[in-house]
Design a protein around this motif. Structure first.
Motif, PDB file in Angstrom:
ATOM      1  N   TYR A 138      36.653  31.752  37.664  1.00 45.25           N
ATOM      2  CA  TYR A 138      35.978  33.035  37.842  1.00 45.25           C
ATOM      3  C   TYR A 138      36.969  34.152  37.482  1.00 45.25           C
ATOM      4  O   TYR A 138      38.099  34.161  37.971  1.00 45.25           O
TER       5      TYR A 138
ATOM      6  N   SER B 175      37.556  38.095  37.816  1.00 42.49           N
ATOM      7  CA  SER B 175      37.054  39.276  38.523  1.00 42.49           C
ATOM      8  C   SER B 175      37.077  40.491  37.603  1.00 42.49           C
ATOM      9  O   SER B 175      37.683  40.474  36.524  1.00 42.49           O
ATOM     10  N   SER B 176      36.427  41.578  38.043  1.00 44.28           N
ATOM     11  CA  SER B 176      36.318  42.777  37.210  1.00 44.28           C
ATOM     12  C   SER B 176      37.673  43.426  36.941  1.00 44.28           C
ATOM     13  O   SER B 176      37.831  44.152  35.962  1.00 44.28           O
TER      14      SER B 176
ATOM     15  N   TRP C   2      40.526  33.359  39.043  1.00 44.09           N
ATOM     16  CA  TRP C   2      40.458  32.476  40.199  1.00 44.09           C
ATOM     17  C   TRP C   2      40.008  31.087  39.760  1.00 44.09           C
ATOM     18  O   TRP C   2      39.081  30.955  38.958  1.00 44.09           O
TER      19      TRP C   2
ATOM     20  N   GLY D 263      28.322  32.797  42.758  1.00 41.82           N
ATOM     21  CA  GLY D 263      28.795  34.002  42.083  1.00 41.82           C
ATOM     22  C   GLY D 263      30.235  34.292  42.454  1.00 41.82           C
ATOM     23  O   GLY D 263      31.121  33.456  42.272  1.00 41.82           O
ATOM     24  N   ASN D 264      30.481  35.483  43.021  1.00 47.48           N
ATOM     25  CA  ASN D 264      31.837  35.860  43.426  1.00 47.48           C
ATOM     26  C   ASN D 264      32.153  35.473  44.868  1.00 47.48           C
ATOM     27  O   ASN D 264      33.222  35.794  45.373  1.00 47.48           O
ATOM     28  N   LYS D 265      31.248  34.762  45.512  1.00 49.18           N
ATOM     29  CA  LYS D 265      31.437  34.375  46.911  1.00 49.18           C
ATOM     30  C   LYS D 265      31.814  32.897  47.022  1.00 49.18           C
ATOM     31  O   LYS D 265      31.078  32.031  46.556  1.00 49.18           O
TER      32      LYS D 265
ATOM     33  N   ASP E  20      35.618  36.762  49.123  1.00 44.94           N
ATOM     34  CA  ASP E  20      35.091  37.550  48.017  1.00 44.94           C
ATOM     35  C   ASP E  20      36.118  37.572  46.881  1.00 44.94           C
ATOM     36  O   ASP E  20      37.218  38.112  47.032  1.00 44.94           O
ATOM     37  N   LEU E  21      35.766  36.995  45.739  1.00 45.47           N
ATOM     38  CA  LEU E  21      36.684  36.910  44.601  1.00 45.47           C
ATOM     39  C   LEU E  21      36.890  38.257  43.913  1.00 45.47           C
ATOM     40  O   LEU E  21      37.805  38.402  43.112  1.00 45.47           O
ATOM     41  N   GLU E  22      36.053  39.237  44.227  1.00 50.46           N
ATOM     42  CA  GLU E  22      36.232  40.577  43.669  1.00 50.46           C
ATOM     43  C   GLU E  22      37.227  41.393  44.491  1.00 50.46           C
ATOM     44  O   GLU E  22      38.065  42.087  43.948  1.00 50.46           O
TER      45      GLU E  22
END
Length: 200
Positions: A111, A113-114, A119, A163-165, A188-190
């Protein structure tokens, strides 16, 4: 005295020989392993589009065990993150890393992130200590991939990803999927933070 020196040299020589044999065998097996792609994603660095490739190197094996039965499986030789310039058609940096757990339960997911943090997440359905999931963190600086220090507290279990979780359990809690209505316990990956918005 001379006899002791001679014995000491013999022991050192024997240890060196065993170590050499082990290294030759290991590097041979590693050479025979095959790299398989898991995922690739586009990533923008300093306004330029690059490709980030995530892959795993594995080798199938077949052994006869003490009972005479045949035992087959796959041995893990490492993961790779590779930053690739598609316009110049060249690899900018390739980083090899090992799984932080001895038993990999689920094929890891990548993943981005923005903010560009990378990750790698592997979940598990097991609640045993030696069958844990893992979360690893990476960053890219000057077209080099860097493994960042990150460690999730061992009281948390890593059991799902939406998703990002990354859905967690804590202590002896059982896995509860995240829903917008009931909330959940997740990393939270963000934000890089643990959130608990479960309805009490």
């Amino acid at each position: 005295m001379e006899e002791k020196k001679s014995k000491s040299k013999s022991v050192i020589g024997f240890v060196a020989m065993i170590t050499s044999i082990f290294l030759v065998v290991w590097f041979t097996l590693d050479f025979l392993a095959t790299e398989y792609p898991i995922k690739q994603s586009y990533i923008t660095i300093n306004g330029k589009d690059k490709i980030l490739k995530f892959s795993e190197k594995t080798r199938g094996y077949s052994n006869k065990i003490a009972t005479g039965e045949k035992q087959t499986g796959t041995s893990h030789h490492g993961y790779f993150l590779e930053l690739f310039d598609s316009i110049a058609n060249k690899s900018l940096h390739k980083l090899k890393f090992k799984s932080p757990v001895s038993k990999i339960q689920d094929k890891p997911k990548m993943y981005i992130s923005s903010n560009g943090t990378i990750w790698i997440v592997s979940t598990t359905q097991s609640y045993f200590e030696d069958e844990r999931g893992f979360i690893m963190k990476f960053s890219i600086k000057n077209d080099n991939i860097k493994n960042e220090d990150f460690e999730l507290d061992e009281t948390y279990g890593i059991h799902g990803m939406e998703g990002n979780k990354v859905i967690l359990t804590k202590g002896s809690d059982f896995y509860q999927p995240y829903t917008a209505y009931l909330g959940g316990l997740y990393f939270d990956l963000e934000t890089g933070k643990i959130t608990d918005d479960r309805k009490k």
